[in-house]
Design an enzyme around this catalytic site. Structure first.
Site, PDB file in Angstrom:
ATOM      1  N   LYS A   1       6.133   5.387 -15.669  1.00 52.12           N
ATOM      2  CA  LYS A   1       5.879   6.200 -14.440  1.00 52.12           C
ATOM      3  C   LYS A   1       6.198   5.659 -13.045  1.00 52.12           C
ATOM      4  O   LYS A   1       6.315   6.364 -12.176  1.00 52.12           O
ATOM      5  CB  LYS A   1       4.434   6.614 -14.499  1.00 52.12           C
ATOM      6  CG  LYS A   1       3.954   7.740 -15.866  1.00 52.12           C
ATOM      7  CD  LYS A   1       2.506   7.771 -15.889  1.00 52.12           C
ATOM      8  CE  LYS A   1       2.019   8.593 -16.987  1.00 52.12           C
ATOM      9  NZ  LYS A   1       0.595   8.365 -17.130  1.00 52.12           N
TER      10      LYS A   1
ATOM     11  N   ASP B   1      10.045  -0.175 -10.519  1.00 54.55           N
ATOM     12  CA  ASP B   1       8.933  -0.578  -9.490  1.00 54.55           C
ATOM     13  C   ASP B   1       8.989  -2.103  -9.484  1.00 54.55           C
ATOM     14  O   ASP B   1       8.694  -2.826  -8.442  1.00 54.55           O
ATOM     15  CB  ASP B   1       7.651  -0.024  -9.709  1.00 54.55           C
ATOM     16  CG  ASP B   1       7.228  -0.089 -11.303  1.00 54.55           C
ATOM     17  OD1 ASP B   1       8.131  -0.725 -12.101  1.00 54.55           O
ATOM     18  OD2 ASP B   1       6.016   0.606 -11.618  1.00 54.55           O
TER      19      ASP B   1
ATOM     20  N   ASP C   1       8.212  -7.911 -14.209  1.00 52.82           N
ATOM     21  CA  ASP C   1       7.088  -8.920 -14.754  1.00 52.82           C
ATOM     22  C   ASP C   1       7.983  -9.784 -15.902  1.00 52.82           C
ATOM     23  O   ASP C   1       8.610 -10.784 -15.546  1.00 52.82           O
ATOM     24  CB  ASP C   1       5.958  -8.178 -15.322  1.00 52.82           C
ATOM     25  CG  ASP C   1       4.731  -9.210 -15.536  1.00 52.82           C
ATOM     26  OD1 ASP C   1       4.960 -10.280 -15.221  1.00 52.82           O
ATOM     27  OD2 ASP C   1       3.766  -8.892 -16.089  1.00 52.82           O
TER      28      ASP C   1
ATOM     29  N   LYS D   1       8.077 -10.382 -10.052  1.00 51.46           N
ATOM     30  CA  LYS D   1       7.138 -11.483  -9.879  1.00 51.46           C
ATOM     31  C   LYS D   1       8.053 -12.694 -10.280  1.00 51.46           C
ATOM     32  O   LYS D   1       8.721 -12.944 -11.023  1.00 51.46           O
ATOM     33  CB  LYS D   1       6.428 -11.040 -11.039  1.00 51.46           C
ATOM     34  CG  LYS D   1       5.371 -10.220 -10.716  1.00 51.46           C
ATOM     35  CD  LYS D   1       3.994 -10.067 -11.725  1.00 51.46           C
ATOM     36  CE  LYS D   1       3.184  -8.887 -11.350  1.00 51.46           C
ATOM     37  NZ  LYS D   1       2.145  -8.876 -12.568  1.00 51.46           N
TER      38      LYS D   1
ATOM     39  N   VAL E   1      -1.003  -6.472  -9.248  1.00 50.59           N
ATOM     40  CA  VAL E   1      -0.766  -5.628  -7.922  1.00 50.59           C
ATOM     41  C   VAL E   1      -0.687  -4.078  -8.210  1.00 50.59           C
ATOM     42  O   VAL E   1      -0.398  -3.807  -9.393  1.00 50.59           O
ATOM     43  CB  VAL E   1       0.626  -6.034  -7.279  1.00 50.59           C
ATOM     44  CG1 VAL E   1       0.636  -7.180  -6.529  1.00 50.59           C
ATOM     45  CG2 VAL E   1       1.747  -5.576  -8.094  1.00 50.59           C
TER      46      VAL E   1
END
Ligand code: IMP
Ligand code: MG
Length: 189
Positions: A40, A97, A100, A128, A150
């Site tokens: 999402k 978005d 990681d 990251k 975050v």
């Protein structure tokens, strides 16, 4: 909800997306571009980034779930919602978005490459640092951030806070005194 600090403001995000959008506009001039948001989290990034691209792009979404066990992602990814269309011969740009561990993307890149797009590139607002991940190229990079959890701008904690207009570091320290903490939504004013 408490935000320890704002890491990236709404203005900084828009300035960065404008730069990324300019680069995408330049690179895909004269081609047809399909931007794919990974749900999402990427719904917010895709909405804003696409509006910084001065080309008649098409958009689509995919939803995947990754299984995170313990501190490391297992690398197992499941497609919850596939694309509405074929991508063979298309110029495809995946919009994320955050990257990681990179497990989600490694899987997605492999899965989409099999469908033989003409080109397959990647844009991510956040990356990251100090995270060991499989290598893949990221053609459009937003911000490199420290390895902290975050929220905001599409990123959730327990499905909430995706609608914060900035990227914040969540206050997870229950010992913080009430005078030190701030309401994350008030910070948006
Ligand atoms: P990866 O497979 O480890 O790269 O995981 C990427 C996904 O994990 C992202 O699309 C996010 O949904 C989630 N994620 C990773 N880091 C954060 C974070 O700091 N805040 C919120 N979600 C995160
Ligand atoms: Mg998430």
């Amino acid at each position: 909800m408490k935000v320890a600090r704002i890491l990236i403001s709404a203005e900084e995000i828009q300035a960065k997306l404008a730069e990324m959008g300019e680069a995408i506009t330049r690179d895909y001039q004269g081609t047809d571009l399909l931007m794919i948001g990974i749900l999402k989290g990427a719904f917010v990034v895709l909405a804003d980034l696409a509006r910084h691209v001065r080309l008649p792009v098409e958009t689509d979404f995919m939803a995947v779930s990754s299984y995170h066990g313990g501190t490391h992602s297992s690398g197992l990814v499941r497609i919850l919602k596939d694309l509405d269309q074929e991508i063979e011969g298309r110029n495809v740009l995946i919009v994320e978005d955050i990257i990681d561990t990179g497990h989600t993307l490694k899987y997605l890149l492999r899965t989409l490459a099999v469908r033989k797009p003409a080109t397959l590139s990647l844009a991510s607002l956040l990356i990251k640092d100090d995270v060991e991940r499989p290598h893949f190229d990221i053609q459009y990079e937003g911000f490199h951030i420290p390895n902290e959890f975050v929220i905001g701008y599409g990123l959730d904690y327990d499905e909430k806070y995706r609608n914060l207009p900035y990227i914040g570091v969540m206050d997870t320290d229950s010992t913080t005194s009430p005078t030190d903490v701030q309401d994350g939504f008030k910070l948006a004013d």
